[in-house]
Write a protein that holds these residues in place. Structure first.
Motif, PDB file in Angstrom:
ATOM      1  N   THR A 219       0.917  -1.203   0.043  1.00 19.03           N
ATOM      2  CA  THR A 219      -0.012  -0.069  -0.045  1.00 19.03           C
ATOM      3  C   THR A 219       0.905   1.221   0.107  1.00 19.03           C
ATOM      4  O   THR A 219       0.342   2.431  -0.564  1.00 19.03           O
ATOM      5  N   SER A 220       2.162   1.256   0.478  1.00 23.56           N
ATOM      6  CA  SER A 220       2.866   2.372   0.643  1.00 23.56           C
ATOM      7  C   SER A 220       3.540   2.489  -0.780  1.00 23.56           C
ATOM      8  O   SER A 220       4.154   1.687  -1.187  1.00 23.56           O
ATOM      9  N   ASN A 221       3.369   3.726  -1.388  1.00 27.43           N
ATOM     10  CA  ASN A 221       4.122   3.945  -2.640  1.00 27.43           C
ATOM     11  C   ASN A 221       5.661   4.048  -2.656  1.00 27.43           C
ATOM     12  O   ASN A 221       6.419   3.426  -3.521  1.00 27.43           O
ATOM     13  N   LEU A 277      13.173 -14.544  -5.426  1.00 31.74           N
ATOM     14  CA  LEU A 277      13.688 -13.543  -4.831  1.00 31.74           C
ATOM     15  C   LEU A 277      12.862 -12.183  -4.435  1.00 31.74           C
ATOM     16  O   LEU A 277      12.775 -11.592  -3.497  1.00 31.74           O
ATOM     17  N   PHE A 278      12.113 -11.989  -5.739  1.00 33.04           N
ATOM     18  CA  PHE A 278      11.200 -10.855  -5.759  1.00 33.04           C
ATOM     19  C   PHE A 278      10.100 -11.036  -4.527  1.00 33.04           C
ATOM     20  O   PHE A 278       9.811 -10.294  -3.669  1.00 33.04           O
ATOM     21  N   LEU A 279       9.676 -12.432  -4.384  1.00 30.48           N
ATOM     22  CA  LEU A 279       8.674 -12.700  -3.458  1.00 30.48           C
ATOM     23  C   LEU A 279       9.185 -12.429  -2.128  1.00 30.48           C
ATOM     24  O   LEU A 279       8.368 -12.129  -1.106  1.00 30.48           O
ATOM     25  N   LEU A 280      10.363 -12.833  -1.729  1.00 30.98           N
ATOM     26  CA  LEU A 280      11.253 -12.730  -0.517  1.00 30.98           C
ATOM     27  C   LEU A 280      11.213 -11.378   0.062  1.00 30.98           C
ATOM     28  O   LEU A 280      10.976 -10.892   0.767  1.00 30.98           O
ATOM     29  N   ILE A 281      11.595 -10.599  -0.973  1.00 30.16           N
ATOM     30  CA  ILE A 281      11.841  -9.016  -0.797  1.00 30.16           C
ATOM     31  C   ILE A 281      10.468  -8.368  -0.434  1.00 30.16           C
ATOM     32  O   ILE A 281      10.306  -7.561   0.475  1.00 30.16           O
ATOM     33  N   ARG A 282       9.496  -8.906  -1.403  1.00 35.78           N
ATOM     34  CA  ARG A 282       8.052  -8.496  -1.128  1.00 35.78           C
ATOM     35  C   ARG A 282       7.570  -8.613   0.375  1.00 35.78           C
ATOM     36  O   ARG A 282       6.986  -7.979   1.058  1.00 35.78           O
ATOM     37  N   LYS A 283       7.996  -9.983   0.743  1.00 34.03           N
ATOM     38  CA  LYS A 283       7.343 -10.349   2.077  1.00 34.03           C
ATOM     39  C   LYS A 283       8.169  -9.605   3.156  1.00 34.03           C
ATOM     40  O   LYS A 283       7.315  -9.271   4.019  1.00 34.03           O
ATOM     41  N   GLY A 284       9.382  -9.187   2.939  1.00 37.43           N
ATOM     42  CA  GLY A 284      10.011  -8.515   4.034  1.00 37.43           C
ATOM     43  C   GLY A 284       9.644  -6.992   4.078  1.00 37.43           C
ATOM     44  O   GLY A 284       9.248  -6.651   4.803  1.00 37.43           O
ATOM     45  N   LEU A 285       9.308  -6.308   2.767  1.00 36.48           N
ATOM     46  CA  LEU A 285       8.693  -5.139   2.773  1.00 36.48           C
ATOM     47  C   LEU A 285       7.448  -4.940   3.144  1.00 36.48           C
ATOM     48  O   LEU A 285       7.051  -4.094   3.759  1.00 36.48           O
ATOM     49  N   SER A 286       6.777  -6.077   3.156  1.00 37.05           N
ATOM     50  CA  SER A 286       5.192  -5.988   3.723  1.00 37.05           C
ATOM     51  C   SER A 286       5.176  -6.039   5.136  1.00 37.05           C
ATOM     52  O   SER A 286       4.203  -5.515   5.662  1.00 37.05           O
ATOM     53  N   LEU A 287       6.328  -6.422   5.999  1.00 37.76           N
ATOM     54  CA  LEU A 287       6.225  -6.269   7.448  1.00 37.76           C
ATOM     55  C   LEU A 287       6.499  -4.958   7.633  1.00 37.76           C
ATOM     56  O   LEU A 287       5.793  -4.405   8.921  1.00 37.76           O
ATOM     57  N   CYS A 288       6.954  -3.901   6.828  1.00 39.44           N
ATOM     58  CA  CYS A 288       7.118  -2.717   7.099  1.00 39.44           C
ATOM     59  C   CYS A 288       5.774  -1.870   6.641  1.00 39.44           C
ATOM     60  O   CYS A 288       5.672  -0.594   6.877  1.00 39.44           O
ATOM     61  N   ASP A 289       4.985  -2.578   5.744  1.00 42.61           N
ATOM     62  CA  ASP A 289       3.631  -1.873   4.947  1.00 42.61           C
ATOM     63  C   ASP A 289       2.608  -1.847   6.140  1.00 42.61           C
ATOM     64  O   ASP A 289       1.642  -2.581   5.995  1.00 42.61           O
ATOM     65  N   ARG A 290       2.515  -1.254   7.116  1.00 39.43           N
ATOM     66  CA  ARG A 290       1.588  -1.019   8.161  1.00 39.43           C
ATOM     67  C   ARG A 290       0.833   0.431   8.079  1.00 39.43           C
ATOM     68  O   ARG A 290       1.398   1.238   8.026  1.00 39.43           O
TER      69      ARG A 290
END
Length: 290
Positions: A219-221, A277-290
């Protein structure tokens, strides 16, 4: 007030305009689009079908249309105001297209086609609706092939980077190998890191994947931009791995993975690695997407 009267901010009031009238204008613009840009569409299809570098172009327009369909309530919302600025962009895009067509500049012609669509949305629905539909409209840029001059200018340094780092990795594992530019010499034979192995093809595909994945899953640009940008290092790293695997397979197994079905299978396997690798990075970024 007349429904076609301009508002004080330069917009065209469409709040009282019937849905039929707006639909009629949209149909008119669609007919003008097809009549004017059919040669551009034909050229793009030929470019997509003639090169693996741009085969993802077949997916862009349907994907953009799907996202716009999901936002259909934005376009049908009553009270939206179109803008004459959009009509100006439509006219300008047609003028640029005429110049590009006469001059034979395919990329500029394709860009003018996309600009025509942007202008149509702004004229009929206004800047607010355009901003809400910005991603699928900007996504259309990914279907335009990179000009040959720019492509060559980008692939040459990428070829050298991939060759140098792959040879360095192979040397670190004890394989006797040396490099001359993008040509790699082994005792058993010689490899050349061609344009297809430079990583630019993967960069274009992974940037597209990163943009779409970020749009649907974050959700974060700002985080979307980070995920999008990671497509570049992932593509370069995976292509370094590709060349390293070619060297290892040829040195230890005397198997040439640079040709035929084996090369295709290797490419597919590494694409799966890239996507993982994209999915792993996306999963990591989703933890910050609050």
């Amino acid at each position: 007030m007349n429904t076609n009267e301009m508002t004080t901010n330069g917009n065209i009031s469409t709040g009282g305009k019937s849905a039929g009238a707006r639909l009629g204008l949209l149909a008119l613009f669609c007919c003008a689009f097809v009549a004017a840009f059919l040669p551009v569409i034909t050229g793009l299809v030929q470019a997509w079908s003639g090169s693996e570098d741009y085969s993802h172009g077949f997916l862009i327009a349907p994907l953009s249309a799907y996202i716009l369909w999901q936002k259909r309530e934005v376009f049908s919302r009553p009270g939206s105001a179109g803008s004459l600025g959009g009509l100006a962009l439509v006219v300008l895009s047609l003028a640029v297209y005429l110049f590009a067509h006469v001059a034979g500049i395919a990329t500029l012609a394709a860009l003018s086609m996309v600009a025509f669509l942007w202008g149509t949305v702004v004229y009929l629905f206004g800047f607010r609706v355009y901003c809400q539909a910005l991603f699928p409209l900007m996504l259309l840029l990914f279907m335009i092939p990179i000009p040959a001059q720019i492509y060559a200018a980008l692939t040459i340094p990428l070829q050298l980077i991939v060759s140098k780092l792959a040879v360095g990795l192979a040397s670190a594992t004890g394989i006797p190998v040396y490099r001359e530019g993008n040509v790699i010499h082994l005792a058993q034979g010689t490899f050349e890191v061609v344009q297809a192995c430079s990583g630019l093809r993967s960069i274009m595909a992974l940037l597209t994947i990163g943009a779409v994945l970020g749009y649907f899953s974050l959700t974060s640009n700002f985080l979307r931009a980070i995920l999008f940008a990671t497509g570049i290092p992932i593509a370069v790293a995976v292509n370094i791995l590709r060349v390293f695997v070619l060297i290892v397979a040829f040195h230890y197994l005397n198997i040439d993975l640079a040709k035929g079905t084996a090369h295709t299978v290797l490419g597919l396997a590494l694409f799966v690695v890239s996507f993982g690798l994209f999915l792993l990075i996306r999963k990591g970024l989703s933890l910050c997407d609050r």
